[in-house]
Motif scaffolding. Structure first.
Motif, PDB file in Angstrom:
ATOM      1  N   LYS A  57      31.770  39.196  43.689  1.00 19.51           N
ATOM      2  CA  LYS A  57      31.717  40.657  43.527  1.00 19.51           C
ATOM      3  C   LYS A  57      30.304  41.183  43.816  1.00 19.51           C
ATOM      4  O   LYS A  57      30.128  42.192  44.497  1.00 19.51           O
ATOM      5  CB  LYS A  57      32.125  41.004  42.085  1.00 19.51           C
ATOM      6  N   SER A 131      37.230  41.514  41.444  1.00 22.84           N
ATOM      7  CA  SER A 131      36.549  42.457  40.547  1.00 22.84           C
ATOM      8  C   SER A 131      36.431  41.933  39.134  1.00 22.84           C
ATOM      9  O   SER A 131      35.457  42.173  38.447  1.00 22.84           O
ATOM     10  CB  SER A 131      37.297  43.783  40.475  1.00 22.84           C
ATOM     11  N   HIS A 156      43.650  45.651  39.283  1.00 20.85           N
ATOM     12  CA  HIS A 156      43.067  45.304  40.578  1.00 20.85           C
ATOM     13  C   HIS A 156      43.982  44.355  41.347  1.00 20.85           C
ATOM     14  O   HIS A 156      44.658  43.516  40.754  1.00 20.85           O
ATOM     15  CB  HIS A 156      41.706  44.613  40.399  1.00 20.85           C
TER      16      HIS A 156
END
Ligand code: MSP
Length: 515
Positions: A57, A131, A156
């Protein structure tokens, strides 16, 4: 080793993939306040916070910003530290997972776990959320009508991955862990979280955990197999002991704060990361033959009327705006008193302002102000104290103070911060009531001796209240201590009337102007 009692507390290390919001301030303010309290009880303390800087990320975020990952995290961390300064978060160390001492021990520990046969190589196949840095099986994830899988909590999108990976053999430790929970009921607070973990993960059977990735390179590489990067959660969890020098050339702090029988060790976490801290972390420590922390305290979320804070909903509350308008003390006080530790709590500006006016201006500020003004007015700022208890109101107040100190200590020792603040708030209410009942302005006209007695107890109550509020209301309690001329009082044990034979106050100042 010193004979002092020790207290070690940590917050989660935050991802520098975005700015911090009041949810992060909440955890960190809890840790800071508990540390300040423990200091007032004579403990040696160590308070750790930091940033979780590796992983896919962060690598992606850096790319979006046209920066190298290192440059990107360096810039983000400046804001983290600025916020902690602004809100009086006084940590002992700010650990970054990119710190060299941390990286070295993470790699070394991985090698040790391989040698001890707790880590083996295989293939990982599953669903992954970049994420949330979290893996799921197809059963755990939600398949939508569009054929894609989504994270069951954050929503997500999950991507399918199959790659060579190293695995941590946690499947063998389910039975041990369940027994550990039963034998140590204080290990996870609140208890309801243990039941969730047992029902959802331990009883169905723990699966070995994939602990490396080859799909990105921003992380600590495995010694001798550089294509593999140690997966963030192992890297991240280890921060709690690498910060203290575990397995390094200098283990002084580790021995002082972790590795002895009386060490009190508390990890603060949000409820959604309980699994990592109450399943993977204890098992990892067990494998390393390192003692377990005392308690993992899992708090709820701060939400708004629109639900959990998120960029897409546009309901993220920025702590900097609140600090600028109302001051850091008000934000700390609000979060720690109004949010119940075990539950989600709703933040709204209306509620915030009403707590500011009712508690800080009307109750706390006003009590200190009335008291200081009266001692100035009737005794030119100086009283030879009289703590006799013939007067029934003085007697009642003296008992209330004693009871409040006892209950407050008890609540704080059990990490029940919002309860401790309720106790102080009740003493504030009763002390303001005492002023109305004793009517010092009438006594002043007839009996100076009686007035001396009434105001001595009132002054003492202010000192006690202000001292008990010090861990929460950092700046203003310091000002109030100056007004009451008690800046030298450092320990709760020093709050004995014998220490206040000669009462003095300074010129009055308004602490919390109404808004
Ligand atoms: N990097 C991991 C933690 C690793 S610890 C070894 C991580 N970082 S995070 O930045 O996403 O979140 C850190 C903490 O902030 C979590 O404990 C999380 O619960 C907390 N919060 C995030 N949003 C929150 C609220 N809205 N309210 C309260 N706490 C919240 O997870």
């Amino acid at each position: 080793m010193s004979s002092k009692k020790t207290f070690y507390i940590s917050t989660p290390i935050f991802y520098p993939s975005g700015n911090l919001h009041i949810g992060h301030v909440y955890t960190t303010a809890i840790a800071d306040s508990l540390t300040r309290y423990k200091k007032m009880r004579g403990y040696e303390t160590y308070f750790l916070t930091g940033s979780d800087e590796h992983g896919e990320k962060i690598e992606q975020k850096a790319k979006e910003n046209n920066l190298s990952p290192q440059k990107y995290v360096d810039e983000m961390i400046v804001n983290f530290k600025k916020l902690w300064d602004l809100i009086d978060v006084k940590y002992s160390r700010f650990i970054r997972t990119t710190d060299k001492d941390h990286e070295t021990i993470v790699a070394k520990t991985f090698t040790k776990l391989q040698k001890d046969k707790f880590i083996y190589k295989d293939f990982y196949e599953g669903l992954y959320s970049v994420s949330d840095e979290e893996f799921f099986t197809e059963q755990q994830a939600k398949k939508h009508e569009d054929g894609k899988y989504y994270h069951p909590v954050s929503g997500h999108v999950l991507k399918k991955v199959k790659e060579a990976s190293y695995f941590l053999e946690i499947s063998k430790f389910g039975k041990w862990l369940k027994q550990y929970f039963y034998d140590h009921p204080e290990f996870v607070i609140p208890e309801k979280r243990i039941n969730e973990l047992i029902n959802n993960f331990i009883d169905p059977g723990l699966k070995d955990l994939s602990v490396t990735r080859t799909s990105f390179s921003w992380g600590v590489p495995v010694n001798g197999d550089n294509k593999h990067v140690i997966y963030v959660w192992i890297d991240a969890l280890m921060n709690y002991i690498t910060a203290l020098g575990y397995n390094s050339n200098d283990e002084t702090l580790f021995n002082q704060y972790w590795n002895h029988d009386n060490a009190e060790i508390v990890h603060l976490v949000g409820k959604e990361i309980t699994r990592f801290h109450c399943i993977y972390w204890p098992i990892l420590l067990k494998m390393l033959n390192v003692k377990q922390p005392t308690t993992v305290l899992a708090h709820g979320w701060i939400v708004t009327k629109e639900g959990k804070m998120s960029k897409s909903k546009g309901n993220v509350v920025n702590p900097l705006d609140l600090i600028e308008k109302y001051g850091s003390d008000a934000l700390r006080y609000f979060l720690l008193k109004e949010i119940k530790l075990n539950e989600d709590g709703v933040f709204s500006i209306d509620h915030f302002e009403s707590v500011y006016n009712n508690d800080l201006s009307n109750k706390y500020g006003n009590l200190i102000s009335r008291t200081v003004s009266m001692i100035n007015k009737y005794f030119s700022g100086n009283i030879a104290s009289d703590f006799s208890i013939e007067n029934k109101f003085c007697k009642k107040l003296s008992l209330r103070i004693e009871e409040a100190i006892f209950d407050y200590n008890n609540a704080m020792d059990k990490l029940k911060i919002n309860n401790a603040l309720d106790i102080v708030s009740d003493l504030l209410r009763d002390s303001n009531k005492y002023v109305d009942e004793t009517t010092p302005w009438i006594v002043a006209k007839t009996d100076k001796k009686e007035l001396q007695n009434v105001l001595s107890w009132l002054y003492y109550s202010c000192v006690v209240i202000n001292t008990l509020l010090k861990p929460f209301i950092v700046k203003k309690s310091k000002i109030a201590a100056g007004l009451l001329e008690v800046s030298h009082i450092k320990l709760i044990d020093d709050l004995q009337i014998a220490n206040f034979t000669n009462i003095k106050v300074k010129e009055n100042k308004i602490l919390f102007p109404r808004i």
